[in-house]
Design an enzyme around this catalytic site. Structure first.
Site, PDB file in Angstrom:
ATOM      1  N   LYS A  17     -36.959  69.082  57.181  1.00 37.80           N
ATOM      2  CA  LYS A  17     -37.879  68.016  56.724  1.00 37.80           C
ATOM      3  C   LYS A  17     -38.207  68.236  55.255  1.00 37.80           C
ATOM      4  O   LYS A  17     -38.100  69.350  54.734  1.00 37.80           O
ATOM      5  CB  LYS A  17     -39.169  67.983  57.555  1.00 37.80           C
ATOM      6  CG  LYS A  17     -40.064  69.247  57.479  1.00 37.80           C
ATOM      7  CD  LYS A  17     -40.953  69.346  56.254  1.00 37.80           C
ATOM      8  CE  LYS A  17     -41.794  70.618  56.233  1.00 37.80           C
ATOM      9  NZ  LYS A  17     -42.214  71.032  54.880  1.00 37.80           N
ATOM     10  N   PRO A 111     -31.979  76.699  54.711  1.00 35.56           N
ATOM     11  CA  PRO A 111     -32.411  77.956  54.080  1.00 35.56           C
ATOM     12  C   PRO A 111     -33.790  78.408  54.574  1.00 35.56           C
ATOM     13  O   PRO A 111     -34.635  77.576  54.923  1.00 35.56           O
ATOM     14  CB  PRO A 111     -32.462  77.621  52.587  1.00 35.56           C
ATOM     15  CG  PRO A 111     -31.794  76.315  52.417  1.00 35.56           C
ATOM     16  CD  PRO A 111     -31.752  75.625  53.736  1.00 35.56           C
ATOM     17  N   ALA A 113     -37.569  80.233  54.420  1.00 36.11           N
ATOM     18  CA  ALA A 113     -38.722  80.300  53.504  1.00 36.11           C
ATOM     19  C   ALA A 113     -38.551  79.316  52.348  1.00 36.11           C
ATOM     20  O   ALA A 113     -38.795  79.629  51.187  1.00 36.11           O
ATOM     21  CB  ALA A 113     -38.911  81.729  52.977  1.00 36.11           C
ATOM     22  N   ALA A 114     -38.118  78.102  52.680  1.00 34.98           N
ATOM     23  CA  ALA A 114     -37.710  77.136  51.655  1.00 34.98           C
ATOM     24  C   ALA A 114     -38.566  75.875  51.651  1.00 34.98           C
ATOM     25  O   ALA A 114     -38.289  74.943  50.896  1.00 34.98           O
ATOM     26  CB  ALA A 114     -36.243  76.762  51.877  1.00 34.98           C
ATOM     27  N   LEU A 116     -38.677  73.758  54.087  1.00 35.10           N
ATOM     28  CA  LEU A 116     -37.910  72.734  54.808  1.00 35.10           C
ATOM     29  C   LEU A 116     -38.145  72.811  56.314  1.00 35.10           C
ATOM     30  O   LEU A 116     -37.494  72.108  57.088  1.00 35.10           O
ATOM     31  CB  LEU A 116     -36.407  72.905  54.506  1.00 35.10           C
ATOM     32  CG  LEU A 116     -36.011  72.747  53.032  1.00 35.10           C
ATOM     33  CD1 LEU A 116     -34.538  73.111  52.836  1.00 35.10           C
ATOM     34  CD2 LEU A 116     -36.270  71.326  52.541  1.00 35.10           C
ATOM     35  N   GLY A 118     -37.399  75.109  58.501  1.00 40.80           N
ATOM     36  CA  GLY A 118     -36.231  75.575  59.262  1.00 40.80           C
ATOM     37  C   GLY A 118     -36.622  76.280  60.553  1.00 40.80           C
ATOM     38  O   GLY A 118     -36.024  76.042  61.607  1.00 40.80           O
ATOM     39  N   GLY A 119     -37.617  77.148  60.502  1.00 40.55           N
ATOM     40  CA  GLY A 119     -38.062  77.859  61.708  1.00 40.55           C
ATOM     41  C   GLY A 119     -38.738  76.911  62.680  1.00 40.55           C
ATOM     42  O   GLY A 119     -38.521  76.982  63.896  1.00 40.55           O
ATOM     43  N   SER A 120     -39.554  75.984  62.154  1.00 43.03           N
ATOM     44  CA  SER A 120     -40.288  75.051  63.019  1.00 43.03           C
ATOM     45  C   SER A 120     -39.344  74.102  63.744  1.00 43.03           C
ATOM     46  O   SER A 120     -39.547  73.785  64.918  1.00 43.03           O
ATOM     47  CB  SER A 120     -41.272  74.224  62.185  1.00 43.03           C
ATOM     48  OG  SER A 120     -42.197  75.070  61.564  1.00 43.03           O
ATOM     49  N   ASP A 153     -45.993  72.693  61.710  1.00 43.00           N
ATOM     50  CA  ASP A 153     -44.987  71.640  61.486  1.00 43.00           C
ATOM     51  C   ASP A 153     -44.200  71.296  62.743  1.00 43.00           C
ATOM     52  O   ASP A 153     -43.427  70.339  62.740  1.00 43.00           O
ATOM     53  CB  ASP A 153     -43.954  72.108  60.439  1.00 43.00           C
ATOM     54  CG  ASP A 153     -44.503  72.079  59.034  1.00 43.00           C
ATOM     55  OD1 ASP A 153     -45.460  71.326  58.791  1.00 43.00           O
ATOM     56  OD2 ASP A 153     -43.961  72.813  58.181  1.00 43.00           O
TER      57      ASP A 153
HETATM   58  O1  C5P Z   1     -48.692  77.055  61.097  1.00 40.96           O
HETATM   59  P1  C5P Z   1     -47.771  77.967  60.385  1.00 40.96           P
HETATM   60  O2  C5P Z   1     -47.474  79.220  61.189  1.00 40.96           O
HETATM   61  O3  C5P Z   1     -46.535  77.319  59.893  1.00 40.96           O
HETATM   62  O4  C5P Z   1     -48.563  78.444  59.102  1.00 40.96           O
HETATM   63  C1  C5P Z   1     -48.219  79.587  58.355  1.00 40.96           C
HETATM   64  C2  C5P Z   1     -49.407  79.977  57.511  1.00 40.96           C
HETATM   65  O5  C5P Z   1     -49.649  78.987  56.510  1.00 40.96           O
HETATM   66  C3  C5P Z   1     -50.704  80.087  58.282  1.00 40.96           C
HETATM   67  O6  C5P Z   1     -50.891  81.367  58.803  1.00 40.96           O
HETATM   68  C4  C5P Z   1     -51.739  79.767  57.208  1.00 40.96           C
HETATM   69  O7  C5P Z   1     -51.987  80.912  56.431  1.00 40.96           O
HETATM   70  C5  C5P Z   1     -51.027  78.763  56.315  1.00 40.96           C
HETATM   71  N1  C5P Z   1     -51.359  77.375  56.656  1.00 40.96           N
HETATM   72  C6  C5P Z   1     -52.603  76.855  56.300  1.00 40.96           C
HETATM   73  N2  C5P Z   1     -52.912  75.569  56.616  1.00 40.96           N
HETATM   74  C7  C5P Z   1     -52.016  74.768  57.247  1.00 40.96           C
HETATM   75  C8  C5P Z   1     -50.747  75.263  57.606  1.00 40.96           C
HETATM   76  C9  C5P Z   1     -50.454  76.571  57.292  1.00 40.96           C
HETATM   77  O8  C5P Z   1     -53.439  77.552  55.715  1.00 40.96           O
HETATM   78  N3  C5P Z   1     -52.348  73.502  57.517  1.00 40.96           N
END
Ligand code: C5P
Length: 303
Positions: A17, A111, A113-114, A116, A118-120, A153
């Site tokens: 995305k 990729p 940590a990009a 995008l 990818g993990g989600s 995501d």
């Molecule tokens: O939800 P996700 O695991 O992708 O988020 C990774 C990190 O990004 C969270 O631990 C948080 O520190 C930060 N984050 C945030 N607010 C969001 C989404 C992510 O602070 N709406």
């Protein structure tokens, strides 16, 4: 999400995305941030092949990459229990009590940590794929709820190809695109951790309103959408990772309708007026500054 049956299982295609708009509305007591963001799934895919495993074990294998992208400085993807594919399978088993096993082969193209997702998208594809493989009968809504436990995501991918997302990102309102979008994705060699970017952010006193970009996307007005692209996290990522700022300057000079960083970075994209312009900009970008970009892709919005 797209899937097809094979002789002994199924294959799911998991799109990347991009965020055409991302504003941070405030910091929450749970440590997350409230967002307003416009997400579009694009035609860069991981694929996941699912097969039942009679031993009742769950296992993940990576399809070997033919050649690593040049100058990449990203940690390798783990296939252990912390991988979102394994976490999604474990969550599904825990919540449904299903005891069967599965083997997943992940062909990773997005990729890491990009910015995008990818993990989600792999997590969403795993919930979707195992729900079919194991005949669990969960609705998309229930799968999206489970997805929200794995990452902010993840729920989007059950409403893709495009949506307006609020809350942590998990409150998803589908949005119809007025026409296809053509983009060039430009990935700097290093990635950024989402948590690190949010941690370094100062929450704005007066958030930017996304109503205009939402309606220009719905009308299919690429010029107006290009002018309205916005990402609150981009200046933060540029500070943490200077190549993001260099690639941003490069894309801004390419003559596209607009350019922006996606999510928490480090990928940037140029929004183009069609496939020809996208191909021209992709080759311009790669030949002009190949040292600051490890990968570039021409993609279009998913249908
Ligand atoms: O939800 P996700 O695991 O992708 O988020 C990774 C990190 O990004 C969270 O631990 C948080 O520190 C930060 N984050 C945030 N607010 C969001 C989404 C992510 O602070 N709406």
């Amino acid at each position: 999400m797209w899937s097809t049956r094979t002789a002994d299982g199924l294959v799911v295609r998991a799109p990347a995305k991009v965020n055409l708009f991302l504003e941070v509305l405030g910091k929450r007591p749970d440590g997350y941030h409230d967002l307003a963001t416009l997400l579009v799934a694009v035609s860069l895919y991981d694929t996941l092949e699912f097969k039942e495993d009679r031993s009742k074990a769950f296992g993940l294998d990576l399809v070997p990459q033919p050649e690593p992208a040049p100058r990449e400085d990203r940690p390798p993807l783990s296939t252990g229990p912390e991988n979102l594919v394994c976490r999604a399978a474990e969550l599904l088993r825990r919540r449904t009590g299903h005891e069967g096993g599965a083997r997943v082969r992940l062909h990773k193209r997005i990729p890491l940590a990009a910015g995008l997702a990818g993990g989600s998208t792999d997590a969403a594809a795993t919930l979707f794929g195992l729900n079919r493989l194991w005949r669990l009968g969960l609705t998309r809504e229930r799968l999206a709820e489970l997805g929200a436990e794995l990452g902010s995501d993840v729920p989007f991918f059950f409403s893709a190809p495009s949506a307006w997302c609020m809350g942590r990102g998990e409150i998803v309102t589908p949005l119809r695109l007025g026409g296809p979008l053509w983009l060039v994705l430009a990935c700097p060699p290093a990635g950024l951790s989402t948590a690190a970017v949010f941690q370094a952010l100062t929450v704005p006193a007066e958030p930017v309103d996304g109503t205009a970009v939402r309606s220009s996307v719905a009308r299919g007005d690429v010029e107006e959408t290009g002018r309205r692209l916005f990402n609150r996290l981009q200046p933060v990522a540029e500070r943490l990772c200077p190549p993001v700022a260099e690639v941003a300057r490069l894309l801004a000079g390419c003559g596209a309708a607009g350019s922006l960083m996606s999510g928490s970075g480090t990928t940037l994209f140029a929004l183009c007026r069609g496939p020809e312009e996208a191909r021209r900009i992709a080759s311009q970008v790669l030949s002009a500054r190949e040292k600051m970009i490890s990968r570039a892709y021409v993609v279009r919005s998913c249908c």
